[in-house]
Design a protein around this motif. Structure first.
Motif, PDB file in Angstrom:
ATOM      1  N   ILE A 111      22.656  75.334  20.231  1.00  0.00           N
ATOM      2  CA  ILE A 111      23.252  74.467  21.252  1.00  0.00           C
ATOM      3  C   ILE A 111      24.494  73.774  20.696  1.00  0.00           C
ATOM      4  N   GLU A 112      24.412  73.345  19.449  1.00  0.00           N
ATOM      5  CA  GLU A 112      25.573  72.720  18.793  1.00  0.00           C
ATOM      6  C   GLU A 112      26.763  73.676  18.771  1.00  0.00           C
ATOM      7  N   PHE A 113      26.513  74.942  18.455  1.00  0.00           N
ATOM      8  CA  PHE A 113      27.589  75.925  18.422  1.00  0.00           C
ATOM      9  C   PHE A 113      28.145  76.181  19.820  1.00  0.00           C
ATOM     10  N   MET A 114      27.290  76.110  20.841  1.00  0.00           N
ATOM     11  CA  MET A 114      27.762  76.290  22.207  1.00  0.00           C
ATOM     12  C   MET A 114      28.691  75.152  22.628  1.00  0.00           C
ATOM     13  N   ILE A 115      28.350  73.937  22.230  1.00  0.00           N
ATOM     14  CA  ILE A 115      29.227  72.801  22.538  1.00  0.00           C
ATOM     15  C   ILE A 115      30.567  72.954  21.830  1.00  0.00           C
ATOM     16  N   GLU A 116      30.527  73.484  20.608  1.00  0.00           N
ATOM     17  CA  GLU A 116      31.765  73.716  19.868  1.00  0.00           C
ATOM     18  C   GLU A 116      32.531  74.931  20.390  1.00  0.00           C
ATOM     19  N   GLY A 117      31.865  75.800  21.166  1.00  0.00           N
ATOM     20  CA  GLY A 117      32.527  76.972  21.726  1.00  0.00           C
ATOM     21  C   GLY A 117      32.686  78.110  20.741  1.00  0.00           C
ATOM     22  N   TYR A 118      31.748  78.238  19.789  1.00  0.00           N
ATOM     23  CA  TYR A 118      31.836  79.306  18.795  1.00  0.00           C
ATOM     24  C   TYR A 118      31.590  80.671  19.432  1.00  0.00           C
ATOM     25  N   SER A 119      32.172  81.708  18.833  1.00  0.00           N
ATOM     26  CA  SER A 119      31.868  83.070  19.244  1.00  0.00           C
ATOM     27  C   SER A 119      30.457  83.432  18.784  1.00  0.00           C
ATOM     28  N   LEU A 120      29.897  84.480  19.381  1.00  0.00           N
ATOM     29  CA  LEU A 120      28.530  84.880  19.034  1.00  0.00           C
ATOM     30  C   LEU A 120      28.433  85.355  17.589  1.00  0.00           C
ATOM     31  N   ARG A 121      29.431  86.076  17.132  1.00  0.00           N
ATOM     32  CA  ARG A 121      29.406  86.562  15.752  1.00  0.00           C
ATOM     33  C   ARG A 121      29.507  85.402  14.749  1.00  0.00           C
ATOM     34  N   LYS A 122      30.290  84.405  15.087  1.00  0.00           N
ATOM     35  CA  LYS A 122      30.386  83.236  14.202  1.00  0.00           C
ATOM     36  C   LYS A 122      29.061  82.466  14.200  1.00  0.00           C
ATOM     37  N   CYS A 123      28.417  82.374  15.382  1.00  0.00           N
ATOM     38  CA  CYS A 123      27.110  81.718  15.453  1.00  0.00           C
ATOM     39  C   CYS A 123      26.102  82.434  14.561  1.00  0.00           C
ATOM     40  N   ALA A 124      26.085  83.773  14.649  1.00  0.00           N
ATOM     41  CA  ALA A 124      25.143  84.554  13.848  1.00  0.00           C
ATOM     42  C   ALA A 124      25.387  84.341  12.356  1.00  0.00           C
ATOM     43  N   ALA A 125      26.663  84.263  11.975  1.00  0.00           N
ATOM     44  CA  ALA A 125      26.985  84.025  10.562  1.00  0.00           C
ATOM     45  C   ALA A 125      26.547  82.628  10.121  1.00  0.00           C
ATOM     46  N   GLU A 126      26.749  81.622  10.984  1.00  0.00           N
ATOM     47  CA  GLU A 126      26.365  80.257  10.643  1.00  0.00           C
ATOM     48  C   GLU A 126      24.846  80.108  10.550  1.00  0.00           C
ATOM     49  N   LEU A 127      24.122  80.939  11.289  1.00  0.00           N
ATOM     50  CA  LEU A 127      22.657  80.902  11.246  1.00  0.00           C
ATOM     51  C   LEU A 127      22.102  81.788  10.128  1.00  0.00           C
ATOM     52  N   LEU A 128      22.978  82.202   9.228  1.00  0.00           N
ATOM     53  CA  LEU A 128      22.594  82.915   8.002  1.00  0.00           C
ATOM     54  C   LEU A 128      21.868  84.229   8.285  1.00  0.00           C
ATOM     55  N   GLY A 129      22.253  84.866   9.392  1.00  0.00           N
ATOM     56  CA  GLY A 129      21.700  86.175   9.681  1.00  0.00           C
ATOM     57  C   GLY A 129      20.268  86.187  10.159  1.00  0.00           C
ATOM     58  N   GLU A 130      19.710  85.020  10.540  1.00  0.00           N
ATOM     59  CA  GLU A 130      18.329  84.987  11.019  1.00  0.00           C
ATOM     60  C   GLU A 130      18.195  85.652  12.387  1.00  0.00           C
ATOM     61  N   VAL A 131      19.252  85.638  13.166  1.00  0.00           N
ATOM     62  CA  VAL A 131      19.288  86.342  14.452  1.00  0.00           C
ATOM     63  C   VAL A 131      20.622  87.064  14.558  1.00  0.00           C
ATOM     64  N   THR A 132      20.654  88.136  15.326  1.00  0.00           N
ATOM     65  CA  THR A 132      21.892  88.893  15.497  1.00  0.00           C
ATOM     66  C   THR A 132      22.712  88.309  16.642  1.00  0.00           C
ATOM     67  N   HIS A 133      23.976  88.700  16.704  1.00  0.00           N
ATOM     68  CA  HIS A 133      24.830  88.225  17.793  1.00  0.00           C
ATOM     69  C   HIS A 133      24.369  88.772  19.142  1.00  0.00           C
ATOM     70  N   VAL A 134      23.677  89.916  19.148  1.00  0.00           N
ATOM     71  CA  VAL A 134      23.156  90.472  20.397  1.00  0.00           C
ATOM     72  C   VAL A 134      22.052  89.571  20.954  1.00  0.00           C
ATOM     73  N   THR A 135      21.137  89.131  20.091  1.00  0.00           N
ATOM     74  CA  THR A 135      20.091  88.205  20.523  1.00  0.00           C
ATOM     75  C   THR A 135      20.689  86.900  21.021  1.00  0.00           C
ATOM     76  N   LEU A 136      21.707  86.410  20.331  1.00  0.00           N
ATOM     77  CA  LEU A 136      22.354  85.157  20.732  1.00  0.00           C
ATOM     78  C   LEU A 136      23.050  85.287  22.078  1.00  0.00           C
ATOM     79  N   PHE A 137      23.519  86.500  22.391  1.00  0.00           N
ATOM     80  CA  PHE A 137      24.115  86.737  23.713  1.00  0.00           C
ATOM     81  C   PHE A 137      23.101  86.426  24.803  1.00  0.00           C
ATOM     82  N   TYR A 138      21.875  86.880  24.668  1.00  0.00           N
ATOM     83  CA  TYR A 138      20.849  86.625  25.668  1.00  0.00           C
ATOM     84  C   TYR A 138      20.403  85.167  25.653  1.00  0.00           C
TER      85      TYR A 138
END
Length: 348
Positions: A111-138
C-alpha cells in the motif's frame, strides 16, 4: 553470531539498508506489524452493524470456530463464521482483496508503494523478491476494484465540470485487430477528438468532493452526463464548465445555473466562478498517469479511483493513510479473481 555483533553490523549499513532490515524484522515478528492492527480495524468496521453473510446478505450468522493459516510470517488464527440461511462459512476477509492471501505481512508495505506510485517491478524489487510483479498486478487491481466503489457524496455550491481525454489503449492484449500495436502509449493517427480518444469526466466542488469517470469513446454526450453525475447534483448547485454544447444542453434540461468559459482563454474568471480547480486536477492526473506509459482502457476507471484517493490524501505516505487505504479496500465486496481481471474487456 550474537546480538552485540548483529548490532555492530547494523550500524555499518546505510539508511536504505537499515530501512530494509526494519521491514524484514517487523514482517517476521508476530503481533508487531501494522497489518495486524489493520485487520482488527477491518473486523470492527465490517461488523459494526452486526454480522452479515457475504454470500446471501442474511443476518442469521453465528461464530463457527477458528482455523489456522500458514503464512510466510508464521501461523495466523482467523475467526470463522457460518450463515444459518445458506449454510456457507466465511471469515472477515471473504470477498476482499486480502482473501486467500498467503503473505499478509506484505500488504501494508505494498500500500505504501501504491501511494508513492511505484511501478510493479520496483515494488517486487523492494519486497526482496518475496512476490513477483505479476502477483502484485493482481493485488493492485483488487485494491483498486474496491476503491472505485467509494461513493461520491452530493455536491455542494459551485461545481466545476470539464472533460479530458486519454488515448484508447488495448495494452496487454495479444491480438489487436483494428490497428497496429503502439509502443509506450503512442499517438492517434486521427486529428482532434475521435473514437481513438476515451472521454473522462471530472466534476469537483469547492469542498474538493470529486467525481471522475470514464464516459466512453469520442466526444462527451448529454445522456452520458446525466448517467454519470445526475444523482450528485441538485437545484442549489451552480455549474461552471467550458463552452462545449453538451454541458449547456445538460444544464438547461436540469434547470441549473450555468457559467461557461471559452477555450480561447480571454475570460478565465467571472467573480467567484471559474474552472481552474478542475483544470488543475486534470493537470495533476495527466502528469501522474505519464509514469505508466499508457494504461489499458479497460483498467482506466481503476487508475482514476487510485488517483482520486491519493489526491484526496495529498499524496502523504503516512501510517494512518496506509492503514486507511487497506481498511477501505476491505469494506467493499471484491469478487474479481485473477482470471476475471485478466480476461476483462472494455465495454463502453
Amino acid at each position: 553470531m550474537d546480538l552485540k555483533e548483529l548490532k555492530k553490523l547494523a550500524e555499518t549499513l546505510d539508511d536504505n539498508s537499515k530501512r530494509e532490515l526494519i521491514y524484514f524484522l517487523q514482517s517476521r515478528t508476530k503481533g508487531m506489524s501494522a497489518q495486524v492492527r489493520a485487520i482488527d480495524e477491518i473486523q470492527e468496521q465490517k461488523h459494526k452493524d452486526g454480522l452479515v453473510c457475504p454470500h446471501c446478505t442474511a443476518h442469521a450468522v453465528v461464530r463457527f470456530g477458528k482455523y489456522t493459516v500458514q503464512t510466510r510470517a508464521g501461523v495466523v488464527k482467523r475467526q470463522r463464521y457460518r450463515c444459518k440461511s445458506c449454510l456457507q462459512t466465511f471469515y472477515d476477509l471473504t470477498n476482499t482483496p486480502l482473501q486467500r492471501t498467503r503473505r499478509p505481512h506484505l500488504w501494508v508495505r505494498f500500500i505504501e508503494f501504491m501511494i508513492e506510485g511505484y511501478s510493479l517491478r520496483k515494488c517486487a524489487a523492494e519486497l526482496l523478491g518475496e512476490v513477483t510483479h505479476v502477483t502484485l498486478f493482481y493485488w493492485r487491481h483488487k485494491i483498486l476494484a474496491a476503491l472505485k466503489q467509494i461513493p461520491t457524496e452530493a455536491f455542494q455550491g459551485i461545481v466545476e465540470m470539464d472533460e479530458t481525454y486519454f488515448l484508447f489503449s488495448e495494452k496487454g492484449k495479444r491480438s489487436i485487430v483494428e490497428r497496429k500495436p503502439r509502443k509506450r502509449g503512442g499517438k492517434s493517427k486521427l486529428r482532434g477528438i475521435s473514437n481513438d480518444q476515451v472521454c473522462v469526466l471530472v466534476a469537483r466542488d469547492r469542498q474538493k468532493m470529486t467525481y471522475s469517470g470514464v464516459l466512453g469513446r469520442g466526444r462527451i454526450k448529454t445522456t452520458k452526463l446525466d448517467e454519470a453525475i445526475g444523482g450528485h447534483l441538485s437545484d442549489s448547485n451552480v455549474l461552471c464548465t467550458d463552452s462545449w454544447r453538451a454541458f449547456s444542453s445538460y444544464a438547461n434540461s436540469k434547470g441549473l445555473a450555468h457559467y461557461r468559459f471559452k477555450s480561447d482563454g480571454k475570460q478565465r474568471v467571472k467573480g467567484v466562478y471559474h474552472i481552474q480547480n478542475v483544470n488543475s486536477y486534470h493537470s495533476r492526473l495527466k502528469k501522474w498517469m505519464d509514469r505508466f506509459n499508457g494504461v489499458a482502457t479497460k483498467y482506466l476507471q481503476h487508475y482514476l479511483a487510485w488517483f482520486r484517493y491519493i489526491d484526496s490524501k495529498e499524496y502523504e505516505n503516512t501510517s494512518s493513510n496506509k492503514k486507511n487505504m487497506l481498511v477501505k479496500s476491505c469494506l467493499f465486496t471484491v469478487e474479481d479473481t485473477n482470471k476475471k481481471l485478466r480476461l476483462s474487456a472494455y465495454s463502453c
